[in-house]
Design a protein around this motif. Structure first.
Motif, PDB file in Angstrom:
ATOM      1  N   ILE A  95       0.812  -1.217   0.000  1.00 59.35           N
ATOM      2  CA  ILE A  95       0.000   0.000   0.000  1.00 59.35           C
ATOM      3  C   ILE A  95       0.845   1.266   0.000  1.00 59.35           C
ATOM      4  O   ILE A  95       0.337   2.332  -0.298  1.00 59.35           O
ATOM      5  N   VAL A 133      -1.843   3.957  -2.768  1.00 64.40           N
ATOM      6  CA  VAL A 133      -3.007   3.773  -1.909  1.00 64.40           C
ATOM      7  C   VAL A 133      -2.930   4.720  -0.722  1.00 64.40           C
ATOM      8  O   VAL A 133      -3.889   5.376  -0.371  1.00 64.40           O
ATOM      9  N   SER A 134      -1.739   4.794  -0.108  1.00 64.25           N
ATOM     10  CA  SER A 134      -1.604   5.686   1.044  1.00 64.25           C
ATOM     11  C   SER A 134      -0.244   6.358   1.011  1.00 64.25           C
ATOM     12  O   SER A 134       0.770   5.695   1.174  1.00 64.25           O
ATOM     13  N   PRO A 135      -0.177   7.644   0.762  1.00 68.15           N
ATOM     14  CA  PRO A 135       1.117   8.327   0.705  1.00 68.15           C
ATOM     15  C   PRO A 135       1.692   8.556   2.095  1.00 68.15           C
ATOM     16  O   PRO A 135       1.461   9.587   2.714  1.00 68.15           O
ATOM     17  N   LEU A 136       2.450   7.581   2.608  1.00 70.44           N
ATOM     18  CA  LEU A 136       3.051   7.740   3.920  1.00 70.44           C
ATOM     19  C   LEU A 136       4.283   8.624   3.813  1.00 70.44           C
ATOM     20  O   LEU A 136       5.051   8.504   2.866  1.00 70.44           O
ATOM     21  N   PRO A 137       4.495   9.525   4.771  1.00 68.02           N
ATOM     22  CA  PRO A 137       5.668  10.411   4.682  1.00 68.02           C
ATOM     23  C   PRO A 137       6.982   9.671   4.917  1.00 68.02           C
ATOM     24  O   PRO A 137       8.035  10.160   4.519  1.00 68.02           O
ATOM     25  N   LEU A 138       6.938   8.512   5.561  1.00 67.56           N
ATOM     26  CA  LEU A 138       8.178   7.761   5.821  1.00 67.56           C
ATOM     27  C   LEU A 138       8.154   6.446   5.053  1.00 67.56           C
ATOM     28  O   LEU A 138       8.544   5.403   5.569  1.00 67.56           O
TER      29      LEU A 138
END
Lengths: 379, 125
Positions: A103, A113-118
């Motif tokens: 994701i 799906v989910s732009p995580l910053p890390l």
């Protein structure tokens, strides 16, 4: 329901689209894995001058479907002496981390799906979780081969995770961000493989070991531990393990394509539309996949002592040297070419080192017996 | 609202974990429904080259796995320290770089010590 005065889940914008993305990803993943099993058998067969599957459908294209139905309809055995909790939960513990990794991967500029910053740190952390499942499967099966395989799997996965992470840190030092999308955008002129050839080599080797693919398939080697942790698993549980290993292959190929080969950004820029961006990402991903298959068809399996010392005595020192060189160049504001020169020299040293250690030296037969390499038990 | 942002970002992770769990559970239940099942006792004996297994498999594990696990812990924690440093060090100046070099150097010396003591040697020659 509110926490600290804010709504706990913002239903309108996030929840449903995320869930839809995950479901779409699940479907694509299933078919991609089925294709990968067929493709792997075909490629390996062609390298060995065979035809591979030819009977099910034209050119055997239905082979993967036939295999899937066969595996679902197979009897699902569990040894009577096995630990039921560890044995059953191992499937979940191995599959869910691989699924979680999917994701956070940006497939194109917008398809994530989910732009995580890390996201880079998240991907490395999540892919490192699966060794718990291998330990559970090995311990829970109540089989000596499974136990040995599980311990070896854990030792191998944790050993090769470190060079993988250190290679990623070398990249982060240059890009100054841990966000995968930003790392790809950073490479709009030159892909990072140019600045980090040593890091790329370390990443490539360590990723094969993390995938437990040949020649690093010691935990699951048939001739040594009779299948290792998978020995007591059959039917659908066994196929979940296989599914996971192929999902992981896709994840690491995508990671390599995005971090080192420039993802969708290089060489055409981001204005070409999502179709070309996706094609570019997938093309770079398939370079890695073909490389993994090629290596599998070409190289013999390592011994377990060679495997461990390769991680700790070769890859980790080289990765630390790479970090030191990067820091030196970046802190003292040397030109970018210095990165290429230092890292390239490191890569050449690594290749020379590997060449020197695998070169076959002619030996007299008695000397080989006296050294007793093959006869010594290397559990 | 940092907490809300964190929640928004990692909501997908929770959702994916739930979907992955459901997926695996569905596959297992589906196989339970579709696959044949026999009560033959011989099938529930664990595999040991075709013979009846001798004893249980709860064997003692060699100490070297434990030593590698300790080394892994040290370097994994080092990696966690290195990530935020790597993202910011070029703005923090030369002192930050040389301090981290010292930190890595101490750990590398530890690796060298373990190497010299033969921890990295899988079999005794």
């Amino acid at each position: 329901m509110t926490v600290l005065g804010a709504p706990l889940v913002n239903l309108n914008q996030h929840w449903l689209s995320t869930l839809l993305g995950i479901v779409a990803l699940t479907l694509v993943m299933t078919f991609a894995v089925m294709f990968a099993t067929y493709y792997e058998r075909k490629v390996i067969a062609r390298i060995q001058q065979r035809l591979g599957p030819m009977r099910t459908g034209p050119y055997g294209i239905m082979q993967a479907f036939a295999d899937t139905f066969k595996l679902v309809a197979k009897e699902d055995l569990r040894p009577a002496t096995a630990d039921p909790v560890a044995f059953e939960l191992a499937v979940f513990a191995i599959f869910i981390p691989a699924f979680l990794a999917l994701i956070a991967i940006p497939y194109t500029q917008d398809w994530i799906v989910s732009p995580l910053p890390l996201s880079l740190l998240y991907l490395l952390a999540v892919s490192g979780l699966s060794f718990i499942g291998f330990l559970m499967a090995g311990w829970g099966s109540d089989s000596k081969y499974a136990l040995l395989g599980g311990m070896r799997a854990a030792a191998q996965l944790i050993s090769y995770e470190i060079p993988l992470i250190l290679a990623a840190i070398g990249v982060v030092m240059i890009t100054r961000t841990v966000d995968l999308s930003a790392i790809v955008v950073f490479q709009h002129k030159v892909p990072l493989i140019v600045w980090q050839p040593l890091g790329f080599l370390i990443f490539l080797t360590a990723s094969i070991a993390e995938l437990e693919r040949q020649p690093f398939d010691i935990p699951t080697g048939e001739s040594e531990v009779a299948g290792g942790v998978f020995i007591e698993y059959s039917g659908i549980r066994w196929s979940m393990f296989q599914l996971t290993s192929y999902v992981n292959m896709y994840v690491f190929s995508l990671l390599g394509a995005l971090v080192f080969l420039g993802g969708w950004e290089w060489p055409f820029g981001r204005d070409v539309g999502w179709g070309y961006q996706l094609l570019l990402t997938l093309a770079k991903m398939s370079i890695f996949i073909v490389f993994y298959l090629w290596v599998r068809a070409s190289l013999p399996r390592l011994r377990v002592d060679q495997l461990m010392s390769y991680a700790w005595k070769v890859l980790i020192p080289f990765a630390l040297v790479q970090i030191f060189l990067n820091g030196l160049v970046l802190v003292y504001d040397l030109p970018d070419v210095a990165l290429l020169i230092t890292s390239g020299a490191g890569a050449a040293a690594l290749v020379f080192f590997i060449y020197r250690s695998v070169r076959v030296k002619p030996r007299r037969p008695l000397e080989m017996v006296a050294n007793g390499v093959a006869a010594r038990s290397v559990v | 609202m940092p907490f809300q942002t964190l929640l928004d970002n990692y909501l997908a992770v929770f959702l994916a974990a739930i979907v992955g769990f459901i997926l695996t559970a569905t596959a297992l239940i589906g196989a339970r429904l579709l696959a044949p099942y026999s009560k033959e006792r011989g099938k529930s004996v664990s595999y040991e080259c075709g013979m009846l297994p001798i004893g249980r498999a709860r064997a003692q594990i060699h100490i070297r796995y434990y030593l590698f696990a300790i080394l892994f812990l040290i370097f994994d924690v080092e990696a966690v320290f290195l990530f935020p440093w790597a993202a910011t060090f070029s703005a923090a100046g030369k002192a930050a770089f040389w301090e981290m070099v010292m930190f890595i150097g101490i750990l590398a010396a530890g690796l060298g010590y373990a190497w010299k003591k033969g921890v990295l040697q899988w079999t005794k020659q």
